[in-house]
Design an enzyme around this catalytic site. Structure first.
Site, mmCIF file in Angstrom:
data_model
loop_
_atom_site.group_PDB
_atom_site.id
_atom_site.type_symbol
_atom_site.label_atom_id
_atom_site.label_comp_id
_atom_site.label_asym_id
_atom_site.label_seq_id
_atom_site.Cartn_x
_atom_site.Cartn_y
_atom_site.Cartn_z
ATOM 1 N N ASP A 135 0.847 -1.183 0.000
ATOM 2 C CA ASP A 135 0.000 0.000 0.000
ATOM 3 C C ASP A 135 0.888 1.241 0.000
ATOM 4 O OD1 ASP A 135 -2.367 1.777 0.637
ATOM 5 O OD2 ASP A 135 -3.292 -0.181 0.909
ATOM 6 N N HIS A 214 -3.895 5.881 3.175
ATOM 7 C CA HIS A 214 -4.531 4.649 2.723
ATOM 8 C C HIS A 214 -3.865 3.410 3.321
ATOM 9 C CE1 HIS A 214 -5.934 1.609 -0.237
ATOM 10 N NE2 HIS A 214 -6.932 2.442 -0.490
ATOM 11 N N SER A 547 -10.948 -1.374 -1.284
ATOM 12 C CA SER A 547 -9.684 -1.276 -0.535
ATOM 13 C C SER A 547 -9.880 -1.596 0.934
ATOM 14 C CB SER A 547 -9.100 0.139 -0.643
ATOM 15 O OG SER A 547 -8.402 0.323 -1.833
#
Length: 772
Positions: A135, A214, A547
């Site tokens: 990520d 994220h 996600s």
């Protein structure tokens, strides 16, 4: 249809790449990933790197070398250099680097996890299982990553804590056991294409530290520790925790703020993670162009094959291009592909119009409220200018919107960015209206101005009100956090949908997991919207996307791996799929957020993840590396093309195997539209008993569509201590004269094996196809 020849593949690669880019010396340069036949290395070279730099490329051109999930290297090459390489007898394939994109707590309880019993206690909360998260990096100071009361780092761990800007060796601990960053592919693209692609070090850390948020969010969703008094500006208050709270985290930063994620770096992370010793890989990354590449041209498929072949479970997000059909991504059958569903929590925001009509929406706005004051209401799209209707940058007339609540249509730009455009133009609030493609699916955002997101029907109602009223007005009321929402789960409108665009014989997505309004840890580097102008700081943030669903399954795999160390990645996926929920908290069939109708296997795969049942599934469908090779032979790949994926030479039999006979927990029966009368498909499956040694399972065929018959032989499976595996044959017959396919072009049924305690369910898809 047979696979193209390797020569055609090479030509194809040269003409559909990511675009030419000029180096400083004037030659055209691109980044290529080169697959080499590693077994051909001459013995005079001590390592493959020495061989590559001697025969294939100048050392200054090589970005990464791969030797675990892939044999070869990536390099910045000119056209003539690449052409010469492709003529080398030991080069199996070459493909251009490609840019990928991210697919962007109460959810553990919603999955069926309980503190004092079940999978959490049986697995010791995933202790000593290592989850590798691919990520944007990690924010190590967050409470979610505390190593308090954790035991020593597992001795098998071979990874490192890579230091860099804002990240030292002390940032790793017994929870974050390792951290790496991969940027060479990204940097090479930046040098060639300019600042629009490269890493912007004014907003990024050249280290594993997360500048985007994220990666911190996904890592803590999978394996965050218990964090008390957690919330995002008061929303979703409570105890935040990941699915596997004691699992260890290894962070692999492959995605960079604004510039994305490049295949060459992702493949390097796969190579490192498997060598490091991870047990699970979580990758919330995909194409984003709506096109799925063949497996031999897809480094995520290739890297994940190498990982699974080494016993590492890989979960990947299904993409956010739903509800369009065939929008699911990450299609390789060795991947576990995860779609998104809602949970039973919401953040309601009501829009009250001047005519007293109240409309329901959602919001995570936390600033000064409107306190019931009515403001003038305007829709810039009434002018017919598309950019104004979408509230794009510099599209709004301040004279029109100043002091008013503005309706903005969803699409083309970030939802939160539209609020900033309205704010700059002097608007006091925003109503964000879904279009037809989003239907009634809503996600909360931490907007910078008072905002409510509303569905397509409500959006039409507001616009109709404006058109019929001389002086339209509205206000927005924010009602905080609401629990016990029904129905839940619901398939999120954005979640990638089937059928599988590469091989419809394999149902994708595999299952869904919580992916809407998920609370998890966040970075200090940006505010909750991610906008550069958003200077707010928050320890936790609420995000939506596949996600967010993917790390739920990654954490679930960590728990199952801890409870059942001998299970293969395929067995773990099977346990999740065959025990998945088909009903919501009203005990009705799961519905589709985009339509309000009952969802299908193209929407949710086998169903919604239910972990307490997955701990003890009774039977599993296991798959070996040889089975995957047989599948690749069955879809027409040549021996050489298969070696591009598997590293080892393949030897496909003269009689092509049937791809639908891969021992998958689901079945897809494809019938030809050109044929009439009754057509039949047979499937062979082998079930492995992982429950009580002596067990008898009876088959139960469920939800048989009109025009379809499903028969199973034998109808009873008997297991003993000596007999742990049993095979059976499923015959699906379709009378095309009576077969009425649904809106998705398919009909759906299922079969289940039960011993009175366990129910082992497999979805069955029946569809028609045209032979090309």
């Amino acid at each position: 249809m047979a696979a193209p020849s390797l020569f055609f593949v090479f030509l194809f690669l040269f003409f559909v790449g990511s675009g030419d880019c000029s180096a400083a010396d004037g030659e055209t340069v691109k980044t290529y990933i080169i697959r080499v036949d590693a077994g051909s290395k001459p013995s005079i070279f001590p390592t493959h790197y020495h061989w590559y730099t001697s025969e294939f490329a100048d050392p200054t051109r090589i970005l990464h070398t791969y030797d675990t999930v892939f044999n070869g290297f990536s390099a910045s090459l000119s056209g003539p250099q690449a052409s010469a390489l492709l003529r080398h007898p030991n080069v199996l394939a070459a493909f251009e680097d490609r840019r990928r994109h991210l697919h962007t707590t109460r959810s553990p309880q919603f999955l069926g996890l309980r503190n004092q019993r079940g999978l959490w206690s049986e697995s010791d909360y995933g202790s000593d299982v290592i989850v590798g998260v691919f990520d944007t990096g990690i924010t190590p100071e967050r409470r979610s990553f505390s190593d308090q009361n954790l035991g020593p780092v597992p001795r098998r761990w071979k990874g490192v804590c890579e230091v860099g800007v804002g990240f030292t060796a002390k940032n790793c601990n017994r929870k974050i056991v390792g951290a790496r960053f991969f940027s060479k592919g990204n940097q090479a693209a930046g040098r060639s294409a300019g600042p629009a692609i490269g890493i912007n070090e004014t907003v990024e850390f050249r280290s594993p530290r997360d500048a985007d948020g994220h990666g911190t969010h996904t890592a803590s969703t999978a394996a965050g520790r218990h964090s008390f008094q957690a919330s995002m500006a008061g929303y979703a208050p409570g105890i935040a925790k990941g699915v596997a709270p004691k699992a260890r985290i290894a962070s692999y930063k492959v995605c960079w703020k604004d510039s994305g994620c490049f295949d060459s770096d992702i493949l390097a992370a796969f190579d490192a993670a498997v060598k490091d010793g991870v047990d699970v890989i979580s990758i919330s990354i995909g194409g984003g162009d709506g096109i799925s590449s063949p497996y031999y041209l897809d480094p995520i498929a290739i890297g994940s094959y190498g990982a699974v072949a080494n016993g590492v479970f890989v979960s990947a997000s299904a993409g956010n291009d739903g509800p369009n059909e065939m929008s699911v991504t990450n299609l390789a059958p060795w991947l576990t592909t995860v779609g998104a569903g809602t949970i039973d929590r919401n953040f309601p925001a009501d829009v009250t119009l001047g005519n007293k009509v109240k409309l329901s929406g959602v919001s995570l706005y936390s600033g000064p409220p409107l306190e019931g004051k009515m403001y003038p209401l305007v829709y810039p799209g009434k002018s017919g200018v598309l950019s104004a209707s979408l509230c794009m940058e510099n599209s709004l007339d301040a004279n029109l919107v100043k002091g008013k609540i503005v309706i903005c249509d969803r699409g083309s730009s970030a939802r939160v960015a539209k609020g900033l455009v309205v704010q700059k133009a002097g608007g006091v609030g925003m109503i964000l209206a879904n279009g037809m493609s989003n239907g009634e699916g809503l996600v909360g955002d931490a907007h910078v101005i008072p905002t409510a997101a509303i569905g397509a029907n409500e959006g039409d109602a507001v616009k109709s009100y404006i058109s019929s009223t001389a002086n339209p007005t509205a206000t927005i009321n924010f009602r905080g956090t609401q629990l016990g929402i029904k129905p839940a789960p619901v398939v999120a409108s954005f979640s990638g949908r089937g059928p599988n665009g590469l091989n419809p014989e394999i149902l994708k997505p595999d299952l869904i997991a919580p992916g809407v309004n998920i609370l998890a840890a966040w970075t200090d580097a940006v505010g909750p919207t991610g906008l550069p102008s958003d200077k707010r700081k928050t320890e936790f943030n609420i995000l939506s996307g596949t996600s967010m669903a993917c790390p739920h399954v990654s954490g679930a795999a960590a728990l199952l791996k801890s409870a059942h160390p001998d299970w293969s990645p395929a067995a773990i996926r099977s346990a999740m799929m065959t025990t998945a929920n088909l009903v919501d908290n009203r005990n009705q069939l799961v519905s589709d957020e985009s339509t309000g109708k009952t969802a299908s296997s193209y929407d949710f795969g086998a169903g919604h993840l239910h972990l307490d049942l997955a701990m003890d599934p009774g039977l599993v469908y296991d798959i070996t590396n040889d089975d995957y090779v047989s599948f690749l032979c069955g879809i027409g790949y040549s021996n050489k093309i298969i070696q591009v994926i598997t590293r080892l030479p393949a030897n496909c039999p003269a009689k092509k195997p049937l791809p639908e006979n891969l021992n998958y927990p689901s079945m897809s029966a494809l019938f030809l539209t050109s044929s009439t009368g009754v057509q039949r498909k047979t499937f062979v499956r082998t079930a492995t008993n992982v429950g009580q040694p002596n067990a008898v399972y009876q088959v139960r065929v469920e939800s048989v569509p009109k025009g379809v018959t499903i028969s199973v032989k034998p109808a009873k499976l008997v297991f003993t201590e000596a007999v742990k595996k049993q095979s059976y044959v499923v015959t699906v017959a379709a009378d095309t004269r009576n077969l009425k396919l649904g809106d998705s072009g398919a009909v759906f049924g299922s079969l289940a094996w039960t011993d009175g305690k366990h129910v082992v369910r497999s979805p069955i898809v029946v569809t028609e196809m045209t032979m090309i």
